[in-house]
Enzyme design. Structure first.
Site, PDB file in Angstrom:
ATOM      1  N   GLU A   1      44.205  13.989   4.492  1.00 45.70           N
ATOM      2  CA  GLU A   1      43.927  12.572   4.242  1.00 45.70           C
ATOM      3  C   GLU A   1      44.722  11.694   5.216  1.00 45.70           C
ATOM      4  O   GLU A   1      45.893  11.958   5.484  1.00 45.70           O
ATOM      5  CB  GLU A   1      44.345  12.251   2.798  1.00 45.70           C
ATOM      6  CG  GLU A   1      44.266  10.777   2.415  1.00 45.70           C
ATOM      7  CD  GLU A   1      44.920  10.491   1.067  1.00 45.70           C
ATOM      8  OE1 GLU A   1      44.624   9.448   0.485  1.00 45.70           O
ATOM      9  OE2 GLU A   1      45.737  11.325   0.600  1.00 45.70           O
TER      10      GLU A   1
ATOM     11  N   CYS B   1      42.280  13.380  -2.306  1.00 49.35           N
ATOM     12  CA  CYS B   1      43.606  13.320  -2.916  1.00 49.35           C
ATOM     13  C   CYS B   1      43.538  12.953  -4.404  1.00 49.35           C
ATOM     14  O   CYS B   1      43.197  13.789  -5.236  1.00 49.35           O
ATOM     15  CB  CYS B   1      44.493  12.352  -2.142  1.00 49.35           C
ATOM     16  SG  CYS B   1      46.276  12.575  -2.484  1.00 49.35           S
TER      17      CYS B   1
ATOM     18  N   LYS C   1      37.546   7.169  -0.803  1.00 50.07           N
ATOM     19  CA  LYS C   1      38.409   7.465  -1.951  1.00 50.07           C
ATOM     20  C   LYS C   1      38.045   6.568  -3.130  1.00 50.07           C
ATOM     21  O   LYS C   1      37.951   5.341  -2.989  1.00 50.07           O
ATOM     22  CB  LYS C   1      39.875   7.272  -1.549  1.00 50.07           C
ATOM     23  CG  LYS C   1      40.891   7.842  -2.526  1.00 50.07           C
ATOM     24  CD  LYS C   1      42.283   7.768  -1.897  1.00 50.07           C
ATOM     25  CE  LYS C   1      43.347   8.387  -2.775  1.00 50.07           C
ATOM     26  NZ  LYS C   1      44.674   8.334  -2.128  1.00 50.07           N
TER      27      LYS C   1
END
Length: 558
Positions: free
Chosen positions: A45, A149, A113
């Site tokens: 990431e 994540c 995200k």
């Protein structure tokens, strides 16, 4: 149909804001994957920008440069495996934390995200917009889904990907270290595997960024939550993971299983890595510190020697009339065992000059903590002069116990550019010193053996700012102090919680008071390695001016 798929995992260390340098490292990893016959090469990431970039991402020029770098990477890596890498993405006026899949010279897929962390060191809601849950993408014979994540810490994103055809979950992360964090990650990822029935690849960043350490430790789980690949912690690694497809779907072929050290070793390695990267990424090659003969400065010297090499460390002893001969011997012993330079710079002359300069105003007032602080500030002045003259970064040496209660002199022993011990309680300082004496690893640049003399560890701690001074004159013994601090700081507990744990209520109230009134010192202190979930800086943000005390009647004044 091809029944094999090779995924190259690049657990690498980016430099914040070095877009060209991070892109070059991405190309190198991609080229190694291509040479090994990989179908896809994956990096963590936000690798192109570095992580955690905070408000840097709000600069329009930075955003534009990031987007140009992604497009250039796509063109440069067209002839070979697909490439997955994290960076920034603009969707209209909204800025996103994104992970890109590049292939055939273009951006083939973009994962935005969805869950933005807004706790501990994270405040992504300040900088990013939440993206919709992305679907799976195809690379050759495999359909992958990539929760970014935090997206993998909740069930919804992974379940949606599984329901829409993902066959393997590839999770890119910029997940910073705190003690026992690897187990926390592992438990969350096991839950995703159990819920979806899919193999999962957890790819994490490695390296230091300011106070934070990204500890790597990437791993691969097969269905049944079986660990089949484990990459090392705190070190870069590039590993080719093979998958085979059978009647039950894709499974990762068992690969290397790196040893995962215990928490104390991980803490020590984190301090070494964070200092090494802070120096390297800031452009410093050499460091110096005041070596007092005490345990804290001895441990910082060991960490610095392991991070930078003994030849790149200068230790300085700055004795006064209160410095015991044993302290001089112990400081010399530490420097000799580590193989570092040791200079001696007495402060008696400068102290006499300051005393004479202040005498007309101080008059007959009795000596007190003022004169003690003058000594500490003279040491800070002289050390900063050496730092300026020789281009060496001054390291400060206060442990978390001292930082918590303000047992340090601002503009004195708090002077410096970095503090490896800032999140290490005094009791753990002793434990870390004993561990380092008994252990040596390949990642250490310092010598093996007992580098901290046993007397340094066993003698009563003292600041040596007055005759026969001991830390216990002003503070509870460190085992009691640290236990109370863990309640009051690490657990956000109360004085009553301390009393319930068996501590004296009045003593706990005094420690709470010292924590609050020392906030202004911490606000001006050097950054240091984050080792816990409640490190002083982004994890714990308190006002400097604060009248709150537990059980007190808080009334405003006119």
């Amino acid at each position: 149909m091809t029944d094999r798929f090779r995924l190259t995992l690049a657990q690498l260390n980016p430099v914040m804001g070095d877009l060209a340098g991070n892109a070059a490292r991405t190309r190198e990893a991609w080229a190694r994957g291509r040479a090994a016959g990989a179908d896809m090469v994956a990096l963590p990431e936000m690798f192109l920008t570095g992580y955690n970039p905070q408000d840097l991402v709000l600069r329009p020029a930075f955003q534009a440069a990031c987007l140009r770098e992604i497009e250039t990477l796509a063109r440069d890596c067209a002839d070979g495996p697909a490439l997955g890498v994290g960076g920034l993405w603009l969707e209209g006026t909204q800025l996103h934390n994104a992970w890109f899949v590049l292939k055939d010279g273009r951006i083939a897929a973009t994962m935005l995200k969805h869950h933005l962390p807004n706790y501990l060191v994270f405040d992504e809601l300040r900088t990013f917009a939440s993206g919709p849950i992305s679907g799976p993408y195809a690379v050759g014979p495999m359909r992958l889904g990539s929760p970014v994540c935090e997206d993998a810490w909740y069930p919804d994103v992974a379940e949606t990907l599984a329901e829409t055809g993902a066959e393997v979950l590839l999770v890119p992360n910029g997940s910073p270290y705190y003690r026992e964090k690897l187990e926390v990650r592992f438990n969350h990822m096991v839950a995703r595997v159990v819920e979806t029935g899919l193999p999962l690849v957890y790819l994490n960043m490695v390296g230091g960024q300011d106070d934070q350490v990204f500890d790597g430790g990437s791993f691969v789980l097969n269905p049944g939550a079986r660990l089949v690949v484990q990459l090392p912690v705190m070190e870069e690694a590039l590993e080719h993971v093979d998958f085979e497809r059978g009647a039950d779907g894709w499974r990762a072929v068992p690969g290397p299983r790196a040893h995962v050290p215990d928490a104390l070793e991980q803490d020590y390695h984190a301090m070494v890595l964070s200092l090494r990267d802070y120096m390297r990424k800031s452009g410093f090659e050499r460091a110096l510190l005041g070596l007092s003969g005490g345990i804290d400065s001895a441990l910082v010297a060991a960490v610095a020697a392991d991070a930078l090499g003994p030849e790149n460390l200068r230790c300085v002893m700055l004795p006064s009339e209160y410095t015991a001969p044993a302290s001089l011997e112990d400081a010399a012993g530490v420097a000799e065992r580590l193989g570092t330079r040791l200079d001696e710079l007495p402060i008696s002359g400068p102290r006499a000059a300051v005393t004479e300069a202040l005498a007309p105003i101080f008059g007959d007032l009795p000596p007190d903590i003022t004169e003690e602080n003058v000594q500490s500030r003279l040491r800070g002045l002289l050390l900063m002069a050496l730092s300026n003259k020789f281009g060496e970064m001054l390291l400060t040496t206060g442990n978390k116990s001292e930082v918590a209660v303000g047992y340090a002199t601002i503009y004195g022993d708090m002077s410096g550019g970095y503090n490896p011990l800032k999140d290490l309680y005094k009791t753990r300082v002793f434990a870390a010193a004993r561990w380092r004496n008994a252990n040596h690893r390949d990642w250490m640049k310092g010598p093996a053996g007992e580098v901290i003399p046993s007397r340094v560890i066993s003698k009563p701690p003292s600041a040596e700012l007055r005759a026969d001074q001991r830390d216990s004159d002003s503070l509870p013994d460190y085992d009691r102090l640290d236990a109370m601090l863990e309640i009051l700081v690490d657990r956000d507990g109360s004085v009553e919680d301390c009393a319930a744990a068996g501590f004296d209520r009045a003593e706990a109230a005094r420690i709470e008071h010292l924590i609050y009134i020392s906030e202004y010192k911490r606000f001006q202190s050097a950054p240091g390695t984050r080792l816990s979930k409640r490190a002083f800086w982004l994890d714990r943000r308190y006002p400097i001016v604060n009248r709150w005390r537990e059980g007190a009647t808080n009334r405003g004044t006119p």
